[in-house]
Design an enzyme around this catalytic site. Structure first.
Site, PDB file in Angstrom:
ATOM      1  N   ASP A  41      82.152  76.941  66.246  1.00 47.94           N
ATOM      2  CA  ASP A  41      82.408  78.387  66.164  1.00 47.94           C
ATOM      3  C   ASP A  41      82.671  78.834  64.727  1.00 47.94           C
ATOM      4  O   ASP A  41      83.300  79.857  64.476  1.00 47.94           O
ATOM      5  CB  ASP A  41      83.548  78.808  67.099  1.00 47.94           C
ATOM      6  CG  ASP A  41      84.812  78.006  66.848  1.00 47.94           C
ATOM      7  OD1 ASP A  41      84.807  77.172  65.920  1.00 47.94           O
ATOM      8  OD2 ASP A  41      85.797  78.224  67.574  1.00 47.94           O
ATOM      9  N   HIS A 247      65.044  73.176  41.656  1.00 51.22           N
ATOM     10  CA  HIS A 247      66.120  73.764  42.467  1.00 51.22           C
ATOM     11  C   HIS A 247      67.089  72.664  42.910  1.00 51.22           C
ATOM     12  O   HIS A 247      67.408  72.524  44.094  1.00 51.22           O
ATOM     13  CB  HIS A 247      65.551  74.532  43.665  1.00 51.22           C
ATOM     14  CG  HIS A 247      65.022  75.879  43.281  1.00 51.22           C
ATOM     15  ND1 HIS A 247      64.380  76.713  44.165  1.00 51.22           N
ATOM     16  CD2 HIS A 247      65.054  76.556  42.105  1.00 51.22           C
ATOM     17  CE1 HIS A 247      64.028  77.832  43.540  1.00 51.22           C
ATOM     18  NE2 HIS A 247      64.425  77.750  42.290  1.00 51.22           N
ATOM     19  N   ASP A 264      72.093  76.682  36.039  1.00 52.13           N
ATOM     20  CA  ASP A 264      71.399  77.914  36.430  1.00 52.13           C
ATOM     21  C   ASP A 264      72.284  78.551  37.490  1.00 52.13           C
ATOM     22  O   ASP A 264      72.357  78.051  38.621  1.00 52.13           O
ATOM     23  CB  ASP A 264      70.010  77.563  36.976  1.00 52.13           C
ATOM     24  CG  ASP A 264      69.193  78.789  37.390  1.00 52.13           C
ATOM     25  OD1 ASP A 264      69.771  79.885  37.521  1.00 52.13           O
ATOM     26  OD2 ASP A 264      67.972  78.628  37.603  1.00 52.13           O
ATOM     27  N   ASP A 275      71.351  86.172  36.755  1.00 51.75           N
ATOM     28  CA  ASP A 275      70.618  84.911  36.958  1.00 51.75           C
ATOM     29  C   ASP A 275      70.412  84.309  35.574  1.00 51.75           C
ATOM     30  O   ASP A 275      69.520  84.741  34.847  1.00 51.75           O
ATOM     31  CB  ASP A 275      69.288  85.213  37.660  1.00 51.75           C
ATOM     32  CG  ASP A 275      68.456  83.963  37.908  1.00 51.75           C
ATOM     33  OD1 ASP A 275      68.961  82.845  37.693  1.00 51.75           O
ATOM     34  OD2 ASP A 275      67.289  84.120  38.319  1.00 51.75           O
ATOM     35  N   HIS A 354      56.615  76.339  36.618  1.00 54.06           N
ATOM     36  CA  HIS A 354      57.061  77.536  37.363  1.00 54.06           C
ATOM     37  C   HIS A 354      56.711  78.785  36.569  1.00 54.06           C
ATOM     38  O   HIS A 354      56.326  78.717  35.396  1.00 54.06           O
ATOM     39  CB  HIS A 354      58.557  77.453  37.689  1.00 54.06           C
ATOM     40  CG  HIS A 354      59.468  77.324  36.501  1.00 54.06           C
ATOM     41  ND1 HIS A 354      59.810  78.387  35.703  1.00 54.06           N
ATOM     42  CD2 HIS A 354      60.122  76.245  35.986  1.00 54.06           C
ATOM     43  CE1 HIS A 354      60.649  77.981  34.763  1.00 54.06           C
ATOM     44  NE2 HIS A 354      60.838  76.685  34.898  1.00 54.06           N
ATOM     45  N   HIS A 358      60.902  86.972  37.390  1.00 58.33           N
ATOM     46  CA  HIS A 358      60.914  87.630  38.702  1.00 58.33           C
ATOM     47  C   HIS A 358      61.813  88.840  38.583  1.00 58.33           C
ATOM     48  O   HIS A 358      62.670  88.911  37.694  1.00 58.33           O
ATOM     49  CB  HIS A 358      61.390  86.670  39.805  1.00 58.33           C
ATOM     50  CG  HIS A 358      62.711  86.001  39.512  1.00 58.33           C
ATOM     51  ND1 HIS A 358      63.928  86.632  39.679  1.00 58.33           N
ATOM     52  CD2 HIS A 358      63.002  84.764  39.033  1.00 58.33           C
ATOM     53  CE1 HIS A 358      64.900  85.804  39.347  1.00 58.33           C
ATOM     54  NE2 HIS A 358      64.362  84.666  38.926  1.00 58.33           N
ATOM     55  N   HIS A 365      65.735  86.833  43.663  1.00 52.40           N
ATOM     56  CA  HIS A 365      64.303  87.119  43.536  1.00 52.40           C
ATOM     57  C   HIS A 365      64.135  88.462  44.231  1.00 52.40           C
ATOM     58  O   HIS A 365      63.934  88.547  45.441  1.00 52.40           O
ATOM     59  CB  HIS A 365      63.451  86.033  44.195  1.00 52.40           C
ATOM     60  CG  HIS A 365      63.567  84.713  43.488  1.00 52.40           C
ATOM     61  ND1 HIS A 365      63.006  83.556  43.956  1.00 52.40           N
ATOM     62  CD2 HIS A 365      64.181  84.371  42.325  1.00 52.40           C
ATOM     63  CE1 HIS A 365      63.275  82.558  43.117  1.00 52.40           C
ATOM     64  NE2 HIS A 365      63.993  83.030  42.124  1.00 52.40           N
ATOM     65  N   TYR A 393      59.981  70.302  31.059  1.00 51.93           N
ATOM     66  CA  TYR A 393      60.573  69.250  31.901  1.00 51.93           C
ATOM     67  C   TYR A 393      59.793  67.963  31.681  1.00 51.93           C
ATOM     68  O   TYR A 393      58.629  67.876  32.055  1.00 51.93           O
ATOM     69  CB  TYR A 393      60.526  69.692  33.372  1.00 51.93           C
ATOM     70  CG  TYR A 393      61.102  71.086  33.563  1.00 51.93           C
ATOM     71  CD1 TYR A 393      62.474  71.278  33.708  1.00 51.93           C
ATOM     72  CD2 TYR A 393      60.268  72.214  33.549  1.00 51.93           C
ATOM     73  CE1 TYR A 393      63.006  72.564  33.851  1.00 51.93           C
ATOM     74  CE2 TYR A 393      60.786  73.491  33.676  1.00 51.93           C
ATOM     75  CZ  TYR A 393      62.158  73.664  33.828  1.00 51.93           C
ATOM     76  OH  TYR A 393      62.673  74.925  33.950  1.00 51.93           O
ATOM     77  N   ARG A 411      65.831  74.528  30.320  1.00 47.41           N
ATOM     78  CA  ARG A 411      65.422  75.883  30.703  1.00 47.41           C
ATOM     79  C   ARG A 411      66.418  76.849  30.078  1.00 47.41           C
ATOM     80  O   ARG A 411      67.611  76.539  29.989  1.00 47.41           O
ATOM     81  CB  ARG A 411      65.380  76.048  32.230  1.00 47.41           C
ATOM     82  CG  ARG A 411      65.016  77.453  32.674  1.00 47.41           C
ATOM     83  CD  ARG A 411      64.586  77.565  34.156  1.00 47.41           C
ATOM     84  NE  ARG A 411      65.621  77.290  35.122  1.00 47.41           N
ATOM     85  CZ  ARG A 411      65.737  76.185  35.848  1.00 47.41           C
ATOM     86  NH1 ARG A 411      64.859  75.207  35.705  1.00 47.41           N
ATOM     87  NH2 ARG A 411      66.717  76.026  36.714  1.00 47.41           N
ATOM     88  N   GLU A 413      67.363  80.988  30.407  1.00 45.11           N
ATOM     89  CA  GLU A 413      67.062  82.157  31.241  1.00 45.11           C
ATOM     90  C   GLU A 413      68.031  83.298  30.955  1.00 45.11           C
ATOM     91  O   GLU A 413      69.255  83.108  30.951  1.00 45.11           O
ATOM     92  CB  GLU A 413      67.181  81.768  32.729  1.00 45.11           C
ATOM     93  CG  GLU A 413      67.004  82.942  33.679  1.00 45.11           C
ATOM     94  CD  GLU A 413      66.968  82.526  35.151  1.00 45.11           C
ATOM     95  OE1 GLU A 413      67.551  81.487  35.500  1.00 45.11           O
ATOM     96  OE2 GLU A 413      66.347  83.267  35.938  1.00 45.11           O
TER      97      GLU A 413
END
Ligand code: GLY
Ligand code: MN
Ligand code: MN
Length: 445
Positions: A41, A247, A264, A275, A354, A358, A365, A393, A411, A413
């Site tokens: 529950d 991811h 990230d 992001d 990638h 976005h 996204h 990468y 990366r 961003e």
């Protein structure tokens, strides 16, 4: 009161009117997100559906909006909500109820959600379109079809139509949500500030011997301190070779000296999320090989940001990043040949697999088309927000890559607001140059 409640009736009324004017005559039917069971529950944390929250600010589960335009300046909105229930409220906390929905959120009428299927055929006349997105919630769709199926059955001896035409409102909704209004930009800036604070805290907290999830806790504690009730998406805290898993979510490796740590992560405020990705050495100093890769990615990212000009193709940043990264891959000794030919051959793909951007907003996204009806790329509109997130990468076992570079994933961003003038980097305060990162990390927590 839930930290997701946004009590600004005039703001939401204006958003509803804009949307209804764009949709045209008809009745909008829109449910919030559904509560999801986790186990036994226990429920997953509830987050209001992005569209309903955008149009009402209402934070509770089981809410459904039914709205129709009267003219270009007026509309009528009915919100179906859970009724007050002293026993349930003892367990789950207070509810606004129908009275609170009208008084606090400024809708014209509120009814118990249990009445929805009975009242809907009265609120949505047969002759007008019913704006409803099929396929998001199968149980809701089933009950909708049953409600209008019953009406159609009653009208079977009359002339057509027997039920309203169902028209998808999402393309128009997405177009409205793509361009952020002033309140959304303020929330996005707050989300960006919380996100920057979290990344700086994580840079100062990370060290060899620590588990990735310990850095994650430091990051997310700072998000909460800065006023963010939740993350916009699960944090990626990826050290060493894990940075090459795009991811990565396990976040459970023990970090060692000499690792890079890729984080990230974005904080959500008022339902909008930042992001941001930063990549930094856990021990505070880049090695020469790490610095060489990092500089290539950073140069590409800056070129990508510069390309985010109003009227440009939405993927201009990607095109700029790919050109810059390819040149960098040649400089790093990973690729050989003329960069413009290598770009044409997609030679970068094994190391940059990638996209670069976005839309960003309520959903990480975010909604918003990338192509028009003819399949041409959409153009950047002032007020749209998008990410610019190139990376490289090099997995540990990749023999195509010079040995010194293997196991390095980077990366970078940021979140970019398109304006009539220059692009505005909402997350610019997060340290990004090698010198700035090393300076911030010299002051360890
Ligand atoms: N955080 C997911 C992404 O960057 O797209
Ligand atoms: Mn992103
Ligand atoms: Mn991201």
């Amino acid at each position: 009161m839930s930290r997701d409640a946004i009590v600004d009736p005039a703001l939401h009324r204006a958003r509803r009117q804009r949307l209804l004017n764009a949709l045209g005559d008809g009745v909008l039917l829109l449910a919030t997100a559904r509560e999801a069971g986790r186990n036994g529950d226990v429920l997953h944390e509830f987050r209001p559906g992005s569209d309903l929250h955008y149009l009402t600010g209402f934070p509770e589960p089981d809410a459904v909006l039914v709205a129709r335009r009267i003219d270009l300046r007026r509309h009528h909105a009915t919100l179906f909500v859970r009724q007050r229930d002293p026993e349930r409220e003892t367990w789950d906390g207070p509810r606004f109820g129908t009275e609170g929905a009208v008084r606090r959120f400024g809708v014209d009428r509120a009814e118990p959600v249990a009445e929805l299927w009975k009242l809907l055929p009265e609120l949505a006349p047969i002759g007008a379109p019913l704006f409803h997105a099929l396929g998001r919630d199968h149980e809701f769709d089933r009950r909708l079809l049953a409600a209008f199926g019953a009406v159609a059955d009653k009208r079977r001896r009359r002339v057509w139509p027997r039920h309203p035409a169902i028209v998808d409102p999402l393309p128009v909704m997405a177009s409205e949500r793509l361009v952020k209004d002033r309140a959304e930009l303020a929330s996005l800036r707050a989300a960006a500030a919380a996100t920057v604070a979290g990344h700086v805290t994580a840079m100062r907290a990370a060290r060899p011997g620590m588990f990735e999830y310990e850095a994650q806790v430091a990051l997310e504690a700072e998000f909460r301190r800065a006023g963010s009730p939740r993350n916009g998406y699960p944090s990626i805290v990826a050290s060493g070779g894990n940075a090459c898993v795009l991811h990565y979510h396990d976040n459970d490796r023990r970090m060692v000296a000499g690792d890079l740590l890729l984080i990230d992560a974005g904080a959500e405020v008022d339902g909008l999320t930042a992001d941001v990705t930063r990549t930094f050495p856990v021990d505070g100093r880049f090695t020469p090989a790490q610095a060489a890769v990092y500089r290539v990615v950073l140069r590409a990212q800056l070129a990508g940001i510069r390309a985010c000009k109003v009227g440009a193709r939405w993927d201009s940043a990607h095109r700029a990043c790919v050109r810059s990264l390819t040149r960098g891959l040649v400089e790093l000794g990973v690729l050989k040949g003329a960069p413009h030919e290598l770009v044409a051959e997609n030679a970068f793909r094994p190391f940059y697999m990638h996209g670069t951007s976005h839309w960003l907003g309520r959903d990480v996204h975010d909604v918003g088309a990338y192509e028009d009806a003819e399949g041409n790329p959409e153009k950047l509109r002032a007020g749209a927000v998008l990410t610019v997130e190139p990376g490289l990468y090099f997995t540990a076992g990749d023999r195509r890559v010079p040995k010194a570079l293997r196991g390095i994933g980077v990366r970078i961003e940021d979140d970019v607001l398109v304006t009539a003038k220059e692009p505005v980097v909402l997350t610019a305060a997060a340290p990004k140059s090698i010198a700035d990162i090393e300076r911030v990390m010299a002051v360890r927590s």
